[in-house]
Design a protein around this motif. Structure first.
Motif, mmCIF file in Angstrom:
data_model
loop_
_atom_site.group_PDB
_atom_site.id
_atom_site.type_symbol
_atom_site.label_atom_id
_atom_site.label_comp_id
_atom_site.label_asym_id
_atom_site.label_seq_id
_atom_site.Cartn_x
_atom_site.Cartn_y
_atom_site.Cartn_z
ATOM 1 N N ARG A 24 -15.489 8.115 1.774
ATOM 2 C CA ARG A 24 -16.016 9.484 1.760
ATOM 3 C C ARG A 24 -16.124 9.974 0.322
ATOM 4 O O ARG A 24 -15.250 9.701 -0.499
ATOM 5 N N PRO A 63 -10.602 -3.907 0.155
ATOM 6 C CA PRO A 63 -9.562 -4.951 0.115
ATOM 7 C C PRO A 63 -9.926 -6.218 0.894
ATOM 8 O O PRO A 63 -9.386 -7.279 0.623
ATOM 9 N N TYR A 97 -13.458 0.489 7.642
ATOM 10 C CA TYR A 97 -13.091 1.216 6.434
ATOM 11 C C TYR A 97 -13.922 2.489 6.429
ATOM 12 O O TYR A 97 -15.048 2.499 6.934
ATOM 13 N N TYR A 98 -13.381 3.547 5.881
ATOM 14 C CA TYR A 98 -14.111 4.805 5.777
ATOM 15 C C TYR A 98 -14.159 5.184 4.309
ATOM 16 O O TYR A 98 -13.121 5.259 3.656
ATOM 17 N N ARG A 102 0.792 -1.224 0.000
ATOM 18 C CA ARG A 102 0.000 0.000 0.000
ATOM 19 C C ARG A 102 0.830 1.283 0.000
ATOM 20 O O ARG A 102 0.674 2.116 -0.843
ATOM 21 N N ARG A 145 1.142 4.111 -2.933
ATOM 22 C CA ARG A 145 0.481 5.395 -2.703
ATOM 23 C C ARG A 145 1.414 6.526 -3.128
ATOM 24 O O ARG A 145 1.009 7.466 -3.782
ATOM 25 N N ASN A 196 -12.766 8.872 -1.503
ATOM 26 C CA ASN A 196 -11.579 8.583 -0.714
ATOM 27 C C ASN A 196 -11.887 7.401 0.198
ATOM 28 O O ASN A 196 -12.923 7.377 0.849
ATOM 29 N N VAL A 197 -10.986 6.447 0.232
ATOM 30 C CA VAL A 197 -11.179 5.284 1.094
ATOM 31 C C VAL A 197 -10.001 5.209 2.059
ATOM 32 O O VAL A 197 -8.848 5.262 1.639
ATOM 33 N N THR A 198 -10.316 5.117 3.320
ATOM 34 C CA THR A 198 -9.260 4.974 4.327
ATOM 35 C C THR A 198 -9.653 3.833 5.258
ATOM 36 O O THR A 198 -10.767 3.331 5.207
ATOM 37 N N GLU A 199 -8.731 3.447 6.104
ATOM 38 C CA GLU A 199 -9.050 2.376 7.047
ATOM 39 C C GLU A 199 -8.329 2.615 8.358
ATOM 40 O O GLU A 199 -7.310 3.300 8.415
ATOM 41 N N ASP A 200 -8.890 2.069 9.422
ATOM 42 C CA ASP A 200 -8.106 1.903 10.644
ATOM 43 C C ASP A 200 -8.275 0.437 11.035
ATOM 44 O O ASP A 200 -8.709 -0.378 10.223
#
Lengths: 135, 152
Positions: free
Chosen positions: B63, B117, B60-61, B15, B19, B52-56
């Motif tokens: 937006r 993913p 997953y987030y 990743r 990026r 936009n895709v993010t994760e913790d």
């Protein structure tokens, strides 16, 4: 309705301001997309400002120059990792010069769902008058 | 572009270098466009809305910027591995006797699907639309959450 029924929205990346006015804070600045139209009585401006709330929006009209500034608070939390980033977050800035004389006391601004609707009524003298031709 | 198809969805582990590469690619495209006189670049997927895709560790987030769209005009479907967002952005007519000076905002239908993913917990997906921004919080399935291993 508009002729939008069959049409698909084309993706339009956010446009970065090419020469922003003096920046005091770091960060990207974008130009919001706008619609501007006028009738005999008023000028209306619609601007897409996703992420901007009413308290973060500044509308300034000074001698025929209208300035919109919208701050966007970052909404990601600190421990998020990026997977796919297609748009960037930054503030919005755009200036317009208005040719009509605007009645400053009657300006109305509404911000709903990230869209600003700004109504700028023209002053009485600027409204077109029909001239009667006498025979 | 072959490159795009191959690397559009970086898998775990690759990743962060990708990026970086992606960022560099976007920058090069921007310079290229600036030189050739085109005004804007097409982002990776080229489908509205930009996402936009993010994760913790837990979620997953997802937006997306959807100004002027009401929550009932938006249709969100969740599958085991991804989500799809569709709807229509309507810009009502402003009357017959208006004269346009600028018309940059677009109306129309849109539909976009996003693969995540790893597996997600489809029952607990949360979506909200606030000041034109859609935020979806998508919990990861238990088995795809990272586990802390204590070394004894």
């Amino acid at each position: 309705m508009t002729d939008s029924e069959a049409k698909e929205i084309q993706v339009k990346p956010k446009q970065e301001v090419t020469s922003p006015a003096e920046q005091t804070q770091p960060g990207v600045v974008f130009t919001p997309g706008v619609d501007i139209f006028e009738t005999e009585r008023e000028l209306t401006l619609l601007a897409d400002l996703p992420g901007v709330t009413a308290e973060n929006l500044t509308i300034d009209l000074r001698e025929n120059t209208l300035t919109l500034t919208g701050e966007v608070a970052p909404f990601e939390t600190a421990n998020e990792q990026d997977i796919l980033i297609e748009y960037e977050i930054g503030k919005y800035y755009r200036q317009f010069s208005l040719s009509n004389v605007i009645d400053q006391s009657k300006i109305d601004a509404k911000l709903v769902d990230g869209v600003l609707r700004l109504t700028l009524p023209k002053v009485e003298e600027a409204k077109p008058r029909k001239i009667e031709v006498r025979t | 572009m072959l490159y795009r198809r191959l690397f559009d969805f970086p898998t775990r582990g690759f990743r962060s270098p990708l990026r970086e590469l992606d960022h560099l690619r976007r920058q090069i495209e921007q310079w290229d466009d600036a030189l050739s006189g085109r005004t804007f670049t097409m982002p990776a997927a080229g489908v509205f809305p930009l996402t936009n895709v993010t994760e913790d560790n837990h979620n997953y987030y997802v937006r997306a910027e959807l100004p002027g769209i009401k929550s009932d005009e938006l249709d969100i479907q969740v599958t085991a591995k991804g989500i799809s967002i569709s709807g229509e952005r309507k810009i009502p007519l402003e009357g017959d006797n208006v004269k346009y000076h600028r018309r940059e905002r677009e109306a129309g239908k849109f539909s976009r699907s996003i693969n995540l993913p790893d597996d997600i917990d489809t029952d607990k997906v949360d979506a909200k639309l606030e000041s034109g921004i859609l935020t979806m919080i998508i919990p990861k399935a238990e088995k795809s959450k990272p586990r802390q291993i204590t070394v004894k």
